[in-house]
Design a protein around this motif. Structure first.
Motif, short mmCIF file in Angstrom:
data_model
loop_
_atom_site.label_atom_id
_atom_site.label_comp_id
_atom_site.label_asym_id
_atom_site.label_seq_id
_atom_site.Cartn_x
_atom_site.Cartn_y
_atom_site.Cartn_z
N VAL A 12 0.82 -1.05 -0.08
CA VAL A 12 -0.01 0.17 0.00
C VAL A 12 1.01 1.25 0.02
CG1 VAL A 12 -1.51 1.45 1.27
CG2 VAL A 12 -1.99 -1.05 1.12
N LEU A 13 1.97 1.11 0.79
CA LEU A 13 2.78 2.57 1.16
C LEU A 13 3.63 2.54 -0.40
CD1 LEU A 13 3.93 1.96 4.53
CD2 LEU A 13 2.97 3.94 3.57
N ALA A 14 3.92 1.71 -0.90
CA ALA A 14 4.79 1.75 -2.19
C ALA A 14 3.86 2.19 -3.36
CB ALA A 14 5.53 0.32 -2.61
N GLN A 15 2.80 1.80 -3.34
CA GLN A 15 1.81 2.29 -4.42
C GLN A 15 1.33 3.61 -4.27
OE1 GLN A 15 -1.13 -0.80 -3.85
NE2 GLN A 15 -0.39 -1.86 -5.70
N ALA A 16 1.34 4.00 -3.00
CA ALA A 16 1.08 5.45 -2.42
C ALA A 16 2.10 6.26 -3.25
CB ALA A 16 0.73 5.65 -1.06
N LEU A 17 3.27 5.93 -2.72
CA LEU A 17 4.48 6.70 -3.38
C LEU A 17 4.68 6.66 -4.62
CD1 LEU A 17 7.16 8.02 -2.35
CD2 LEU A 17 8.17 5.79 -2.57
N LEU A 18 4.17 5.65 -5.37
CA LEU A 18 4.31 5.70 -6.92
C LEU A 18 3.21 6.51 -7.62
CD1 LEU A 18 4.22 1.96 -7.64
CD2 LEU A 18 5.90 3.30 -8.80
N LEU A 19 2.06 6.73 -6.73
CA LEU A 19 1.02 7.59 -7.22
C LEU A 19 1.26 9.05 -6.85
CD1 LEU A 19 -2.11 5.43 -6.38
CD2 LEU A 19 -1.36 6.04 -8.71
N ARG A 20 1.72 9.27 -5.66
CA ARG A 20 2.11 10.61 -5.17
C ARG A 20 3.28 11.42 -5.53
NH1 ARG A 20 -0.02 10.78 1.06
NH2 ARG A 20 -2.08 9.83 0.48
#
Length: 189
Positions: free
Chosen positions: A172-180
């Motif tokens: 979840v955190l890695a995906q959030a970083l990719l998106l943000r």
């Protein structure tokens, strides 16, 4: 919505485990199980200049029982009555030897809502090489056997895309970083 109409404590140790009787909305009564392990916090620290992030591995009994290699994880820990921001700063120092600055909230997730009361507050946090002020490895006396890993952001992205980042909070955190922060990746994949 349902309601709990009975509860029997089965185990009270590191976690609390109970057997429940739950009345479903249609009136049917079913047995369910409840793992009460409190609230937690996790962070994915990343260095935008060196284009890397810091993850940890540590022996996890379920992973060992499955015969799998250690799982890369974001730094995390139980709140233990401490404010989330303060607790994750302590965990970052204990587990990663890392001093954290500003925290960027991501979400407060239910990792396994069918059975656990746990909610995990997730954060992203930038760091620099100068913020690596200790060795990490875990708090003395907690026997965590933590290993610290700095991996490139490209490797993190590749693990997400290949389904190789198997810890839920870390995914979840890695995906959030990719998106943000899409500008952190080379090649614009």
């Amino acid at each position: 919505m349902g309601e709990i109409i009975g509860q029997e404590l089965v185990y009270d140790g590191w976690y609390r485990f109970s057997r429940l009787k739950v009345r479903l909305p249609d009136g049917v009564v079913v047995e369910r199980h409840l793992l009460d392990n409190g609230q937690a916090v996790a962070v994915l620290p990343y260095d935008p200049v060196r284009r890397c992030c810091l993850l940890i591995t540590q022996p996890r009994a379920p992973v060992i029982a499955a015969g799998e290699a250690p799982v890369l994880e974001a730094i995390a820990g139980g709140l233990d009555g401490i404010a989330p921001e303060d607790r994750i700063r302590e965990e970052a120092m204990e587990e990663g030897g890392l001093r954290l600055g500003q925290l960027e909230p991501v979400a407060n997730i239910w990792p396994i809502p069918p059975v656990s009361t746990e909610r995990v507050m997730l954060y992203l946090a930038e760091y620099t090489a100068a913020d690596r002020v200790g060795e990490g490895g875990g708090a003395e006396g907690e026997f965590e056997a933590i290993s610290v890993h700095e991996i490139t952001l490209d490797a993190l992205r590749d693990m997400v895309l290949a389904g190789e980042l198997t810890d839920a909070k870390t995914l979840v955190l890695a995906q959030a970083l990719l998106l943000r922060r899409p500008e952190l990746w080379s090649g614009g994949r």
